[in-house]
Design a protein around this motif. Structure first.
Motif, short mmCIF file in Angstrom:
data_model
loop_
_atom_site.label_atom_id
_atom_site.label_comp_id
_atom_site.label_asym_id
_atom_site.label_seq_id
_atom_site.Cartn_x
_atom_site.Cartn_y
_atom_site.Cartn_z
N PRO A 154 60.46 -73.70 52.02
CA PRO A 154 59.64 -73.76 50.80
C PRO A 154 58.18 -73.35 51.06
CG PRO A 154 60.16 -75.97 51.57
CD PRO A 154 60.89 -75.02 52.46
N LEU A 155 57.65 -72.51 50.17
CA LEU A 155 56.28 -72.02 50.28
C LEU A 155 55.54 -72.18 48.96
CD1 LEU A 155 57.01 -68.55 51.97
CD2 LEU A 155 56.25 -70.64 53.11
N VAL A 156 54.22 -72.32 49.04
CA VAL A 156 53.33 -72.30 47.88
C VAL A 156 52.22 -71.32 48.21
CG1 VAL A 156 51.72 -73.62 46.45
CG2 VAL A 156 53.85 -74.67 47.21
N PHE A 157 51.94 -70.40 47.28
CA PHE A 157 50.92 -69.38 47.47
C PHE A 157 49.78 -69.63 46.51
CE2 PHE A 157 49.14 -65.36 45.90
CZ PHE A 157 48.64 -64.83 47.08
N GLU A 158 48.55 -69.47 47.00
CA GLU A 158 47.36 -69.63 46.17
C GLU A 158 46.34 -68.57 46.56
OE1 GLU A 158 44.07 -73.11 45.17
OE2 GLU A 158 45.82 -73.58 46.40
N ALA A 159 45.67 -67.97 45.57
CA ALA A 159 44.65 -66.97 45.85
C ALA A 159 43.53 -67.08 44.83
CB ALA A 159 45.24 -65.56 45.81
N THR A 160 42.31 -66.76 45.28
CA THR A 160 41.13 -66.71 44.41
C THR A 160 40.40 -65.41 44.72
OG1 THR A 160 40.92 -69.12 44.44
CG2 THR A 160 38.97 -67.87 43.78
N ALA A 161 40.12 -64.64 43.66
CA ALA A 161 39.45 -63.35 43.84
C ALA A 161 38.25 -63.26 42.91
CB ALA A 161 40.41 -62.21 43.55
N PRO A 162 37.03 -63.41 43.44
CA PRO A 162 35.84 -63.12 42.63
C PRO A 162 35.80 -61.60 42.39
CG PRO A 162 35.28 -64.32 44.64
CD PRO A 162 36.69 -63.88 44.76
N LEU A 163 35.74 -61.17 41.15
CA LEU A 163 35.92 -59.76 40.82
C LEU A 163 34.64 -58.94 40.91
CD1 LEU A 163 38.47 -60.12 37.90
CD2 LEU A 163 38.89 -59.76 40.34
N GLY A 164 33.52 -59.55 41.23
CA GLY A 164 32.26 -58.83 41.31
C GLY A 164 32.21 -57.75 42.38
N GLY A 165 33.00 -57.90 43.42
CA GLY A 165 33.00 -56.92 44.50
C GLY A 165 33.96 -55.77 44.32
N PHE A 166 34.75 -55.77 43.23
CA PHE A 166 35.73 -54.71 42.99
C PHE A 166 35.13 -53.62 42.12
CE2 PHE A 166 38.31 -58.33 44.12
CZ PHE A 166 39.34 -57.78 44.86
N ASP A 167 35.49 -52.37 42.40
CA ASP A 167 35.05 -51.26 41.56
C ASP A 167 35.60 -51.42 40.15
OD1 ASP A 167 33.67 -50.02 43.59
OD2 ASP A 167 35.35 -48.74 44.17
N ARG A 168 34.75 -51.21 39.16
CA ARG A 168 35.15 -51.32 37.76
C ARG A 168 34.08 -50.67 36.92
NH1 ARG A 168 32.65 -55.47 39.65
NH2 ARG A 168 31.22 -56.68 38.40
N PRO A 169 34.39 -50.34 35.68
CA PRO A 169 33.36 -49.79 34.80
C PRO A 169 32.21 -50.79 34.64
CG PRO A 169 35.53 -49.56 33.81
CD PRO A 169 35.70 -50.41 35.03
N PRO A 170 30.96 -50.31 34.50
CA PRO A 170 29.80 -51.22 34.40
C PRO A 170 29.88 -52.20 33.23
CG PRO A 170 29.07 -48.94 34.62
CD PRO A 170 30.56 -48.92 34.49
N CYS A 171 30.62 -51.85 32.17
CA CYS A 171 30.70 -52.75 31.01
C CYS A 171 31.71 -53.87 31.20
CB CYS A 171 31.05 -51.94 29.76
SG CYS A 171 32.68 -51.17 29.84
N LEU A 172 32.53 -53.80 32.24
CA LEU A 172 33.58 -54.80 32.46
C LEU A 172 33.10 -55.85 33.46
CD1 LEU A 172 36.48 -55.73 31.93
CD2 LEU A 172 37.21 -54.21 33.78
N LEU A 173 32.99 -57.07 33.02
CA LEU A 173 32.59 -58.20 33.86
C LEU A 173 31.29 -57.95 34.62
CD1 LEU A 173 36.13 -58.90 35.32
CD2 LEU A 173 34.92 -60.40 33.75
N PRO A 174 30.20 -57.58 33.94
CA PRO A 174 28.96 -57.27 34.66
C PRO A 174 28.38 -58.45 35.43
CG PRO A 174 28.55 -57.40 32.30
CD PRO A 174 30.04 -57.48 32.49
N SER A 175 28.67 -59.68 35.02
CA SER A 175 28.11 -60.84 35.73
C SER A 175 29.14 -61.52 36.64
CB SER A 175 27.54 -61.84 34.72
OG SER A 175 28.57 -62.30 33.87
N ALA A 176 30.25 -60.84 36.92
CA ALA A 176 31.26 -61.45 37.80
C ALA A 176 30.67 -61.69 39.19
CB ALA A 176 32.48 -60.53 37.90
N PRO A 177 30.96 -62.84 39.77
CA PRO A 177 30.42 -63.12 41.10
C PRO A 177 31.11 -62.27 42.17
CG PRO A 177 31.92 -64.87 40.43
CD PRO A 177 31.76 -63.94 39.25
N GLY A 178 30.39 -62.00 43.23
CA GLY A 178 30.97 -61.33 44.39
C GLY A 178 31.54 -62.38 45.33
#
Length: 127
Positions: free
Chosen positions: A85-109
């Protein structure tokens, strides 16, 4: 603001133009609910994969996720794998990912953090 819901059921991976190992073939389903705008969206997703190939790595995989304040969090329920048995967990702050400037401009890195927790694992099953 935009609000919506998207559901999908019975997507057979064998019919998708991807080169996948037989063990990963199966059926996908899920639900996505979203609200807000491009600058600060909120979303919840529940998705599952039911294997159809020979000797699948897990019996079935269910994952729940939330996008809030520019951070995407995923959590699986307890999943029975070949090793136990396994349990998987992940957290990804989206500020460090390439994206258009209008998408999530204040997302944390920050760093992607992921963990897999297993109990009573059987290494012999992995051969």
């Amino acid at each position: 603001d935009v609000t919506g819901r998207v559901s999908w059921r019975g997507i057979e991976l064998a019919a998708v133009p991807l080169l996948l190992p037989e063990q990963l073939l199966g059926s996908l389903g899920g639900d996505l609910e979203f609200s807000g705008d491009l600058q600060d969206p909120f979303a919840e997703i529940s998705a599952w994969w039911a294997p159809a190939g020979p000797r699948p790595p897990v019996k079935e995989l269910k994952i729940d996720g939330v996008l809030d304040d520019g951070v995407f969090k995923l959590l699986s329920g307890e999943t029975e794998s070949l090793a136990g048995p396994l349990v998987f967990e992940a957290t990804a702050p989206l500020g460090g990912f390439d994206r258009p400037p209008c998408l999530l401009p204040s997302a944390p890195g920050g760093s992607l953090r992921a963990s897999i927790e297993g109990r009573s694992l059987r290494s012999g099953a992995l051969h």
